[in-house]
Motif scaffolding. Structure first.
Motif, PDB file in Angstrom:
ATOM      1  N   LYS A  42       7.574  14.172  -2.803  1.00 24.80           N
ATOM      2  CA  LYS A  42       8.123  15.921  -3.493  1.00 24.80           C
ATOM      3  C   LYS A  42       8.024  15.578  -4.801  1.00 24.80           C
ATOM      4  O   LYS A  42       7.970  16.629  -4.866  1.00 24.80           O
ATOM      5  CB  LYS A  42       9.479  15.526  -2.170  1.00 24.80           C
ATOM      6  N   ILE A  68       8.726  24.656  -4.433  1.00 24.24           N
ATOM      7  CA  ILE A  68       9.582  25.145  -3.514  1.00 24.24           C
ATOM      8  C   ILE A  68       9.022  25.168  -2.015  1.00 24.24           C
ATOM      9  O   ILE A  68      10.194  24.661  -1.363  1.00 24.24           O
ATOM     10  CB  ILE A  68      10.249  26.760  -3.827  1.00 24.24           C
ATOM     11  N   ILE A 125       6.227  18.300  -7.201  1.00 24.96           N
ATOM     12  CA  ILE A 125       7.293  19.370  -8.051  1.00 24.96           C
ATOM     13  C   ILE A 125       6.885  19.459  -9.848  1.00 24.96           C
ATOM     14  O   ILE A 125       7.309  19.977 -10.353  1.00 24.96           O
ATOM     15  CB  ILE A 125       8.826  19.729  -7.931  1.00 24.96           C
ATOM     16  N   SER A 185       9.442  21.414  -1.800  1.00 22.00           N
ATOM     17  CA  SER A 185      10.530  20.444  -1.668  1.00 22.00           C
ATOM     18  C   SER A 185      10.946  21.110  -0.175  1.00 22.00           C
ATOM     19  O   SER A 185      11.605  19.942   0.292  1.00 22.00           O
ATOM     20  CB  SER A 185      11.611  21.138  -2.421  1.00 22.00           C
ATOM     21  N   ILE A 186      10.430  22.038   0.532  1.00 26.06           N
ATOM     22  CA  ILE A 186      11.596  22.147   2.104  1.00 26.06           C
ATOM     23  C   ILE A 186      10.118  21.447   2.934  1.00 26.06           C
ATOM     24  O   ILE A 186      10.853  20.550   3.969  1.00 26.06           O
ATOM     25  CB  ILE A 186      11.208  23.706   1.925  1.00 26.06           C
ATOM     26  N   ASN A 234       3.984  32.428 -10.916  1.00 23.47           N
ATOM     27  CA  ASN A 234       4.874  32.505  -9.433  1.00 23.47           C
ATOM     28  C   ASN A 234       4.454  31.721  -8.937  1.00 23.47           C
ATOM     29  O   ASN A 234       4.991  31.508  -7.764  1.00 23.47           O
ATOM     30  CB  ASN A 234       4.256  33.920  -9.027  1.00 23.47           C
ATOM     31  N   ASP A 279       5.602  27.811  -8.612  1.00 18.19           N
ATOM     32  CA  ASP A 279       7.165  28.236  -9.070  1.00 18.19           C
ATOM     33  C   ASP A 279       7.493  28.238  -7.205  1.00 18.19           C
ATOM     34  O   ASP A 279       7.526  27.328  -7.198  1.00 18.19           O
ATOM     35  CB  ASP A 279       7.918  29.176  -9.133  1.00 18.19           C
ATOM     36  N   ASN A 280       6.332  29.022  -6.495  1.00 13.49           N
ATOM     37  CA  ASN A 280       6.511  28.886  -5.169  1.00 13.49           C
ATOM     38  C   ASN A 280       6.019  27.436  -4.656  1.00 13.49           C
ATOM     39  O   ASN A 280       6.304  27.005  -2.961  1.00 13.49           O
ATOM     40  CB  ASN A 280       5.734  29.983  -4.189  1.00 13.49           C
TER      41      ASN A 280
END
Length: 116
Positions: free
Chosen positions: A35, A23, A39, A26-27, A16, A19-20
């Motif tokens: 990016k 995420i 990622i 990407s923000i 996790n 994953d975070n």
């Protein structure tokens, strides 16, 4: 399925977090090439370490359960599946909610928050 709960917990937390990272990248990152590389790196670490993730476990366990090989898989009982899902859920909560989410929310809190 034979992994101990402690190992599943550790792998779920790491999954996790990766994953975070993907995420949040990407923000927060503006440059498209940076990016993409961050990622892809986070996802590669997730896949390379074969971490436990609740969504992946739901899919893979369901595929095995409804296939003809389900009787041949060792430790594939409902109690062990539920244990695995439960531990992975808690691990994802710790990794995403407590280790990433709470610090991110704290660091981005606005002192002048108004509720209409």
């Amino acid at each position: 399925m034979a992994r101990p709960s402690e190992l599943v917990l550790l792998e779920g937390i790491l999954a996790n977090v990766f994953d975070n990272i993907a995420i949040l990248t990407s923000i927060l990152v503006k440059d498209a090439s940076a990016k993409l590389w961050i990622i892809l790196s986070a996802i590669s670490m997730f896949v390379f370490l074969s971490n436990e993730h609740i969504a992946a476990n739901f899919a893979s366990f369901s595929i095995v359960k409804f296939s003809i090989v389900s009787n041949e898989v060792q430790h594939f009982e409902i109690a062990n599946i539920l244990r695995h899902w439960g531990v992975t859920f808690v691990a994802n909560l710790i990794g995403g909610g407590f280790l990433i989410g709470l610090p991110y929310a704290y660091l981005n809190k606005n002192e002048e928050t108004y509720v209409d």
